[in-house]
Design a protein around this motif. Structure first.
Motif, PDB file in Angstrom:
ATOM      1  N   GLY A 118      -1.180   0.103   6.129  1.00 56.42           N
ATOM      2  CA  GLY A 118      -1.288  -0.938   5.114  1.00 56.42           C
ATOM      3  C   GLY A 118      -2.163  -0.535   3.941  1.00 56.42           C
ATOM      4  N   THR A 119      -2.546  -1.518   3.153  1.00 54.14           N
ATOM      5  CA  THR A 119      -3.420  -1.283   2.012  1.00 54.14           C
ATOM      6  C   THR A 119      -4.782  -0.803   2.520  1.00 54.14           C
ATOM      7  OG1 THR A 119      -4.335  -3.512   2.007  1.00 54.14           O
ATOM      8  CG2 THR A 119      -2.269  -3.171   0.811  1.00 54.14           C
ATOM      9  N   PRO A 120      -5.633  -0.265   1.645  1.00 54.42           N
ATOM     10  CA  PRO A 120      -6.968   0.151   2.101  1.00 54.42           C
ATOM     11  C   PRO A 120      -7.749  -0.968   2.781  1.00 54.42           C
ATOM     12  CG  PRO A 120      -6.502   1.107  -0.042  1.00 54.42           C
ATOM     13  CD  PRO A 120      -5.365   0.181   0.250  1.00 54.42           C
ATOM     14  N   ASP A 121      -7.655  -2.195   2.251  1.00 57.56           N
ATOM     15  CA  ASP A 121      -8.356  -3.319   2.875  1.00 57.56           C
ATOM     16  C   ASP A 121      -7.768  -3.646   4.244  1.00 57.56           C
ATOM     17  OD1 ASP A 121     -10.142  -3.616   0.810  1.00 57.56           O
ATOM     18  OD2 ASP A 121      -8.991  -5.199  -0.196  1.00 57.56           O
ATOM     19  N   GLU A 122      -6.420  -3.651   4.325  1.00 58.32           N
ATOM     20  CA  GLU A 122      -5.775  -3.929   5.610  1.00 58.32           C
ATOM     21  C   GLU A 122      -6.102  -2.847   6.633  1.00 58.32           C
ATOM     22  OE1 GLU A 122      -1.807  -6.355   4.042  1.00 58.32           O
ATOM     23  OE2 GLU A 122      -1.727  -4.185   4.333  1.00 58.32           O
ATOM     24  N   ARG A 137     -13.605   1.804   5.856  1.00 59.45           N
ATOM     25  CA  ARG A 137     -12.613   1.857   4.781  1.00 59.45           C
ATOM     26  C   ARG A 137     -12.235   3.312   4.471  1.00 59.45           C
ATOM     27  NH1 ARG A 137     -10.843  -1.581   0.655  1.00 59.45           N
ATOM     28  NH2 ARG A 137     -10.178  -0.525  -1.246  1.00 59.45           N
TER      29      ARG A 137
END
Length: 429
Positions: free
Chosen positions: A267-271, A324
């Motif tokens: 997923g995205t970096p946050d996910e 992260r």
């Protein structure tokens, strides 16, 4: 054990079958409900990055007294409670996974006005993911912005108190008072939640109505709430639980498959950071409690194993930030299958739940797979439970808390009034 393992496998299979149900089920009844605020994930109320060492209150007596589960060992008022709210920090007795006594902390919140004749209904609140270390319990600073407790108070507990209920909220073992990490461990979460109801009755018996009890949890707390309800007849048969609500419950699919999928598409970096923290919390808890079944090296690289102690140091928001950009560096590209047995032992939907069940799920949730909640409803229906599944077509994991709030509060009120339920099992079978 073999029976429960097979039933766990059935639930995983149902998760696959529910891909069809997601499109076809008649319980998707909230398509026209506007979603909750879209900026919730970045809202300060969900920013649980403020943490501090537990103060002296969180040190249990030694040795622990020989008293019944739910007995309060100590309590103190929480002085900065919002106007109109009376809040008490508690330490009470519960049981660990092997049945040994353990001190657990939590809080009890209720309207500051005098209780009506007969007392107020009590709702046990099971909190979502905050972390697994001692600084991650929700009772320490529940009204301080940025803390884990504040992230659970405003969107989840405050509406219950505003509705006139007493709220009993456990920290879970190891979060607050010393103990083992117990993330998504059915027996411990369930016992801690049930003993918080006992503690609420014990603390102020004249202010509560012990004939009107309910359980509510969101995310990890949904797993804990269902665990508590499934254990209630055997562990706490005296408790009159009128209903249980699991909102986006953090049920466990075939985790090896999920990990493999995440390795390919995290997923995205946050996910990816959030999912890495989630996996690290599970691996730390389960390798401590199930050392014969799971080893850290089954899932983590050497770098991941080195970071594993951080799960007890950092709560979820801070742990996610620390991880992260490191998902593919800490999670093995070819994970083992050793979690499957333990997963099957911690799925609280493999037996009939005696109390009525309400399951709430946003269909745009990327944290809890909607198909699995639908499959869980199907499984409980097949086992004879009274289940009402309400899905919200436009909601994510967080916005569900706003969109589903009227449904939640109306449903709890109906249970306390002994009104008939509205099972959706006929549409699921």
């Amino acid at each position: 054990m073999a029976r429960r393992f097979r039933q766990g496998i059935v639930v995983v299979v149902l998760a696959v079958l529910s891909l069809v149900l997601l499109a076809a089920t008649s319980s998707t009844n909230a398509a026209n409900v506007p979603p909750g605020p879209s900026d919730l994930p970045t809202s300060p109320i969900f920013s649980s990055t403020v943490q501090s060492p537990p103060p002296a209150f969180y040190r249990p007596p030694s040795p622990l007294p020989d008293v019944l589960p739910g007995t309060i060992l100590k309590s103190e008022p929480i002085s900065d409670a919002p106007r109109g709210v009376a809040a008490t920090r508690i330490m009470y007795m519960s049981r660990s996974a092997n049945g040994e006594p353990v001190a657990v902390t939590g809080l009890i919140a209720q309207p500051a006005t005098a209780a009506p004749p007969g007392g107020r209904p009590v709702v046990a609140f099971a909190h979502g993911t905050t972390g697994i270390g001692r600084e991650c319990g929700i009772s320490q600073d529940p009204f301080t912005p940025g803390t884990a407790g504040a992230s659970m108070w405003d969107p989840r507990m405050r509406p219950l108190v505003d509705s006139g209920y007493v709220v009993a909220a456990t920290d879970y073992e190891g979060e607050g008072a010393p103990g083992k990490p117990t993330y998504l461990v059915e027996s411990i979460e369930g016992q801690n939640v049930l003993d918080s109801l006992r503690a609420a009755i014990y603390l102020e018996p004249e202010a509560v109505d012990p004939s009107n009890l309910a359980i509510y949890g969101h995310s990890q707390g949904g797993h804990a709430a269902l665990s508590a309800a499934s254990l209630a007849p055997s562990y706490a048969p005296e408790l009159q639980v009128r209903g249980v609500v699991g909102a986006a419950p953090g049920l466990l699919p075939s985790l090896p498959l999920v990990v493999s999928q995440l390795v390919n598409q995290s997923g995205t970096p946050d996910e990816a950071a959030a999912r890495a923290a989630y996996l690290m919390n599970i691996i730390k808890s389960w390798t401590v409690l199930y050392p014969d079944d799971i080893r850290p090296s089954d899932y983590l690289t050497s770098e991941g194993i080195e970071l594993l102690p951080d799960t007890l140091k950092y709560c979820y928001g801070n742990l996610s930030s620390k991880l992260r950009g490191r998902f593919d560096k800490i999670v093995k590209a070819a994970p083992a299958n050793s979690m499957l047995k333990v997963t099957s032992e911690n799925m609280p939907v493999d037996r009939k739940i005696e109390a009525p069940v309400l399951l709430l799920q946003g269909l745009k949730d990327t944290d809890v797979v909607p198909q699995l909640t639908i499959a869980a409803a199907n499984s409980l229906c097949q086992l004879g439970s009274d289940v009402e599944l309400r899905t919200f077509a436009n909601d994510t994991h967080e916005t569900l808390l706003w969109s589903a709030r009227p449904t939640l509060l109306d449903w709890l009120s109906d249970r306390f009034e002994r009104l008939p339920t509205s099972s959706t099992c006929g549409g699921l079978r």
